[in-house]
Design a protein around this motif. Structure first.
Motif, PDB file in Angstrom:
ATOM      1  N   ASP A  63       9.693   4.198  -8.338  1.00 61.30           N
ATOM      2  CA  ASP A  63       9.875   3.871  -6.922  1.00 61.30           C
ATOM      3  C   ASP A  63      11.329   3.502  -6.688  1.00 61.30           C
ATOM      4  OD1 ASP A  63      10.408   1.105  -7.457  1.00 61.30           O
ATOM      5  OD2 ASP A  63       8.274   0.656  -7.460  1.00 61.30           O
ATOM      6  N   ILE A  64      11.703   3.426  -5.418  1.00 61.28           N
ATOM      7  CA  ILE A  64      13.044   2.958  -5.079  1.00 61.28           C
ATOM      8  C   ILE A  64      12.933   1.888  -4.001  1.00 61.28           C
ATOM      9  CG2 ILE A  64      14.232   5.079  -5.720  1.00 61.28           C
ATOM     10  CD1 ILE A  64      14.337   5.892  -2.854  1.00 61.28           C
ATOM     11  N   ASN A 101       7.526   6.497  -3.841  1.00 56.88           N
ATOM     12  CA  ASN A 101       7.623   5.712  -2.606  1.00 56.88           C
ATOM     13  C   ASN A 101       8.984   5.044  -2.506  1.00 56.88           C
ATOM     14  OD1 ASN A 101       7.488   2.710  -3.401  1.00 56.88           O
ATOM     15  ND2 ASN A 101       5.717   3.535  -4.490  1.00 56.88           N
ATOM     16  N   GLU A 102       9.353   4.666  -1.290  1.00 57.19           N
ATOM     17  CA  GLU A 102      10.628   3.966  -1.073  1.00 57.19           C
ATOM     18  C   GLU A 102      10.445   2.833  -0.076  1.00 57.19           C
ATOM     19  OE1 GLU A 102      13.753   6.236   0.735  1.00 57.19           O
ATOM     20  OE2 GLU A 102      12.460   7.043   2.310  1.00 57.19           O
ATOM     21  N   ILE A 303       5.964   6.947   1.776  1.00 55.01           N
ATOM     22  CA  ILE A 303       5.311   7.485   0.580  1.00 55.01           C
ATOM     23  C   ILE A 303       5.756   8.930   0.435  1.00 55.01           C
ATOM     24  CG2 ILE A 303       3.110   8.071  -0.500  1.00 55.01           C
ATOM     25  CD1 ILE A 303       1.860   5.734   1.047  1.00 55.01           C
ATOM     26  N   LEU A 304       6.392   9.251  -0.684  1.00 54.60           N
ATOM     27  CA  LEU A 304       6.916  10.591  -0.906  1.00 54.60           C
ATOM     28  C   LEU A 304       5.891  11.514  -1.553  1.00 54.60           C
ATOM     29  CD1 LEU A 304       9.436   8.533  -0.884  1.00 54.60           C
ATOM     30  CD2 LEU A 304      10.670  10.406  -1.961  1.00 54.60           C
ATOM     31  N   ASP A 305       5.043  10.952  -2.412  1.00 55.45           N
ATOM     32  CA  ASP A 305       4.026  11.749  -3.110  1.00 55.45           C
ATOM     33  C   ASP A 305       2.686  11.027  -2.941  1.00 55.45           C
ATOM     34  OD1 ASP A 305       2.292  12.965  -4.935  1.00 55.45           O
ATOM     35  OD2 ASP A 305       3.882  13.350  -6.400  1.00 55.45           O
ATOM     36  N   LYS A 306       1.917  11.437  -1.932  1.00 57.45           N
ATOM     37  CA  LYS A 306       0.675  10.729  -1.592  1.00 57.45           C
ATOM     38  C   LYS A 306      -0.375  10.839  -2.688  1.00 57.45           C
ATOM     39  CE  LYS A 306       1.338  11.034   3.394  1.00 57.45           C
ATOM     40  NZ  LYS A 306       0.821  11.527   4.689  1.00 57.45           N
ATOM     41  N   GLU A 307      -0.448  11.994  -3.343  1.00 54.89           N
ATOM     42  CA  GLU A 307      -1.442  12.181  -4.396  1.00 54.89           C
ATOM     43  C   GLU A 307      -1.182  11.229  -5.560  1.00 54.89           C
ATOM     44  OE1 GLU A 307      -3.203  15.682  -7.364  1.00 54.89           O
ATOM     45  OE2 GLU A 307      -1.821  16.200  -5.734  1.00 54.89           O
ATOM     46  N   GLY A 321      -9.772  -5.256 -10.570  1.00 53.23           N
ATOM     47  CA  GLY A 321     -11.033  -5.569  -9.924  1.00 53.23           C
ATOM     48  C   GLY A 321     -10.901  -5.846  -8.452  1.00 53.23           C
ATOM     49  N   ILE A 322     -10.045  -5.069  -7.771  1.00 53.09           N
ATOM     50  CA  ILE A 322      -9.784  -5.284  -6.342  1.00 53.09           C
ATOM     51  C   ILE A 322     -10.345  -4.111  -5.552  1.00 53.09           C
ATOM     52  CG2 ILE A 322      -7.964  -5.476  -4.602  1.00 53.09           C
ATOM     53  CD1 ILE A 322      -6.259  -6.821  -6.772  1.00 53.09           C
ATOM     54  N   ASN A 323     -11.071  -4.406  -4.479  1.00 53.17           N
ATOM     55  CA  ASN A 323     -11.690  -3.355  -3.679  1.00 53.17           C
ATOM     56  C   ASN A 323     -10.855  -2.960  -2.464  1.00 53.17           C
ATOM     57  OD1 ASN A 323     -14.011  -3.075  -5.301  1.00 53.17           O
ATOM     58  ND2 ASN A 323     -14.888  -4.923  -4.372  1.00 53.17           N
ATOM     59  N   LYS A 324     -10.221  -3.948  -1.828  1.00 59.56           N
ATOM     60  CA  LYS A 324      -9.481  -3.639  -0.599  1.00 59.56           C
ATOM     61  C   LYS A 324      -8.055  -3.175  -0.912  1.00 59.56           C
ATOM     62  CE  LYS A 324      -7.939  -8.415   0.170  1.00 59.56           C
ATOM     63  NZ  LYS A 324      -7.923  -9.529   1.131  1.00 59.56           N
ATOM     64  N   SER A 325      -7.492  -2.414  -0.005  1.00 57.12           N
ATOM     65  CA  SER A 325      -6.128  -1.927  -0.173  1.00 57.12           C
ATOM     66  C   SER A 325      -5.139  -3.053   0.099  1.00 57.12           C
ATOM     67  CB  SER A 325      -5.853  -0.767   0.787  1.00 57.12           C
ATOM     68  OG  SER A 325      -6.693   0.322   0.498  1.00 57.12           O
ATOM     69  N   SER A 326      -4.019  -3.030  -0.596  1.00 55.09           N
ATOM     70  CA  SER A 326      -2.967  -4.022  -0.381  1.00 55.09           C
ATOM     71  C   SER A 326      -2.156  -3.633   0.844  1.00 55.09           C
ATOM     72  CB  SER A 326      -2.044  -4.088  -1.608  1.00 55.09           C
ATOM     73  OG  SER A 326      -0.893  -4.843  -1.328  1.00 55.09           O
ATOM     74  N   ILE A 327      -1.624  -4.639   1.561  1.00 54.36           N
ATOM     75  CA  ILE A 327      -0.778  -4.327   2.715  1.00 54.36           C
ATOM     76  C   ILE A 327       0.643  -3.998   2.290  1.00 54.36           C
ATOM     77  CG2 ILE A 327      -2.132  -5.726   4.330  1.00 54.36           C
ATOM     78  CD1 ILE A 327       0.069  -7.901   4.071  1.00 54.36           C
ATOM     79  N   ASN A 328       1.029  -4.356   1.074  1.00 56.95           N
ATOM     80  CA  ASN A 328       2.379  -4.106   0.596  1.00 56.95           C
ATOM     81  C   ASN A 328       2.495  -2.704   0.022  1.00 56.95           C
ATOM     82  OD1 ASN A 328       3.330  -6.667   1.265  1.00 56.95           O
ATOM     83  ND2 ASN A 328       2.545  -7.531  -0.624  1.00 56.95           N
ATOM     84  N   LEU A 329       3.581  -2.035   0.349  1.00 58.93           N
ATOM     85  CA  LEU A 329       3.804  -0.678  -0.161  1.00 58.93           C
ATOM     86  C   LEU A 329       3.840  -0.667  -1.680  1.00 58.93           C
ATOM     87  CD1 LEU A 329       4.660   2.326   0.610  1.00 58.93           C
ATOM     88  CD2 LEU A 329       6.994   1.531   0.199  1.00 58.93           C
ATOM     89  N   GLN A 330       4.621  -1.585  -2.249  1.00 63.46           N
ATOM     90  CA  GLN A 330       4.768  -1.642  -3.711  1.00 63.46           C
ATOM     91  C   GLN A 330       3.899  -2.786  -4.238  1.00 63.46           C
ATOM     92  OE1 GLN A 330       9.100  -1.770  -4.078  1.00 63.46           O
ATOM     93  NE2 GLN A 330       9.259   0.418  -3.662  1.00 63.46           N
ATOM     94  N   PHE A 331       2.605  -2.613  -4.021  1.00 65.36           N
ATOM     95  CA  PHE A 331       1.591  -3.634  -4.310  1.00 65.36           C
ATOM     96  C   PHE A 331       1.594  -4.072  -5.757  1.00 65.36           C
ATOM     97  CE2 PHE A 331      -0.069   0.659  -4.382  1.00 65.36           C
ATOM     98  CZ  PHE A 331      -0.617   0.759  -5.657  1.00 65.36           C
ATOM     99  N   TYR A 332       1.938  -3.172  -6.673  1.00 65.08           N
ATOM    100  CA  TYR A 332       1.911  -3.437  -8.116  1.00 65.08           C
ATOM    101  C   TYR A 332       2.988  -4.412  -8.551  1.00 65.08           C
ATOM    102  CZ  TYR A 332       5.000   0.436  -7.067  1.00 65.08           C
ATOM    103  OH  TYR A 332       5.954   1.225  -6.470  1.00 65.08           O
ATOM    104  N   LYS A 333       3.910  -4.767  -7.629  1.00 64.89           N
ATOM    105  CA  LYS A 333       4.955  -5.739  -7.964  1.00 64.89           C
ATOM    106  C   LYS A 333       4.584  -7.150  -7.503  1.00 64.89           C
ATOM    107  CE  LYS A 333       8.827  -2.494  -7.812  1.00 64.89           C
ATOM    108  NZ  LYS A 333      10.101  -2.112  -7.150  1.00 64.89           N
ATOM    109  N   ASP A 334       3.452  -7.301  -6.834  1.00 65.31           N
ATOM    110  CA  ASP A 334       3.069  -8.626  -6.310  1.00 65.31           C
ATOM    111  C   ASP A 334       2.940  -9.658  -7.445  1.00 65.31           C
ATOM    112  OD1 ASP A 334       2.981  -7.491  -3.883  1.00 65.31           O
ATOM    113  OD2 ASP A 334       0.796  -7.409  -3.709  1.00 65.31           O
TER     114      ASP A 334
END
Length: 334
Positions: A63-64, A101-102, A303-307, A321-334
């Motif tokens: 990501d950038i 994503n950016e 999002i540059l590559d949606k797939e 174990g999370i069901n709902k989507s995160s509101i943050n674009l780069q959720f994995y950095k939370d």
């Protein structure tokens, strides 16, 4: 130099300083030219890593994101055909690099939202306090409002005074008390800057960085680092010793810096926003009281590559174990 009056956050030294904070990120400036028109885009590129309490997975994707502060794409032309060609070349490069994503933190000077990719989602994030500096000392004082003027008078009655300091000579003292201040304010780990970070700031030219100190007799009790470029300036870091928080020392410091910047020909003094997006954030209130305008700060998401992005999102949800989507674009950095 091709882009004229730009924000100090665009400078390479500023980016390299934050490269020491974002340990797994690399600072890059992507550029493009065509028929005399120029386009550039500085950012950090990071490999996407998914983690939970038990394991960490390095994915093949990247990501950038913009540097902490104010930057994003720049162009010498607003011609739609040129911008389209620039972004087309950028997207080809990004695809090869597996960037999916950016995230952009847009600048105020220039207001560069017009240069964003047409698919970028531009969003209001928060208010930021700025001082649009007049060229008259009395006007600066009037713009501050009665409460801040009273705090400045209070500091002067206590015989506190401001000096412009040599950054290299006073760097260690600034660092020590700054870190103590971050502990007192329970700041996030991100803001506990390392020795390497301050070493990078040393590489800025002398006309790009200033250190102001407030003294009680011989004791340094408050300080602020101001960064400068073109006619723009940024209140970057500051602290006041706990004992002097109600003395007006920090108000006096920023007032003197505003006077000097105005005299030196600077027209924008950016204080930044609060610690949160709350419009009543205490830090934003303080900055507002020491400036004369609130401006809207915008961010950009794409999002540059949606797939690939959806694959990462689903894998991260499963791991945590999370069901709902995160509101943050780069959720994995939370």
């Amino acid at each position: 130099t091709s882009f004229g009056n730009i924000d100090v956050c665009y400078l390479p030294e500023y980016h390299l300083a934050y490269e020491n904070v974002l340990k797994n990120a690399k600072a890059i400036m992507w550029s493009f030219e065509n028929e005399g028109n120029k386009f550039c885009y500085p950012f950090f590129i990071s490999q996407i890593k998914l983690t939970n309490d038990e394991k960490s997975i390095h994915t093949p994707y990247f990501d950038i994101s913009s540097v902490y502060g104010y930057s994003g794409p720049l162009s010498t032309s607003v011609d739609a055909n040129f911008l389209s060609l620039a972004w087309k070349n950028f997207d080809t490069w990004a695809k090869k690099k597996k960037i999916i994503n950016e995230f952009i933190r847009f600048s105020f000077s220039p207001d560069n939202r017009v240069f964003a990719h047409p698919e970028t989602e531009v969003l209001f994030n928060r208010k930021s306090a700025v001082f649009k500096l007049p060229d008259q000392k009395d006007k600066i004082l009037k713009d501050l409002g009665p409460k801040t003027r009273n705090m400045i008078k209070k500091a002067q009655k206590l015989d506190l005074f401001v000096k412009k300091l040599d950054f290299l000579k006073h760097k260690k003292e600034f660092m020590q008390i700054y870190l103590e201040s971050m502990e007192y304010n329970s700041a996030k780990d991100f803001f506990f800057y390392s020795d390497e970070y301050f070493l990078s700031l040393e590489k800025m030219r002398t006309n790009e960085i200033s250190l102001y100190g407030v003294f009680d007799d011989k004791d340094l009790i408050s300080a602020a680092i101001i960064l400068k470029s073109g006619k723009n300036s940024l209140y970057h870091l500051g602290w006041t010793k706990k004992k002097y928080l109600s003395s007006g020392a920090n108000n006096l410091c920023l007032f003197q810096a505003s006077l000097d910047l105005s005299k030196e020909g600077f027209r924008l003094f950016n204080f930044g926003g609060g610690r949160t997006i709350n419009p009543d954030d205490p830090l934003l209130r303080f900055k507002k009281n020491n400036s004369n305008e609130l401006m809207d700060f915008f961010i950009g998401k794409r999002i540059l590559d949606k797939e690939a992005y959806n694959y990462i999102l689903n894998q991260w949800k499963e791991m945590n174990g999370i069901n709902k989507s995160s509101i943050n674009l780069q959720f994995y950095k939370d």
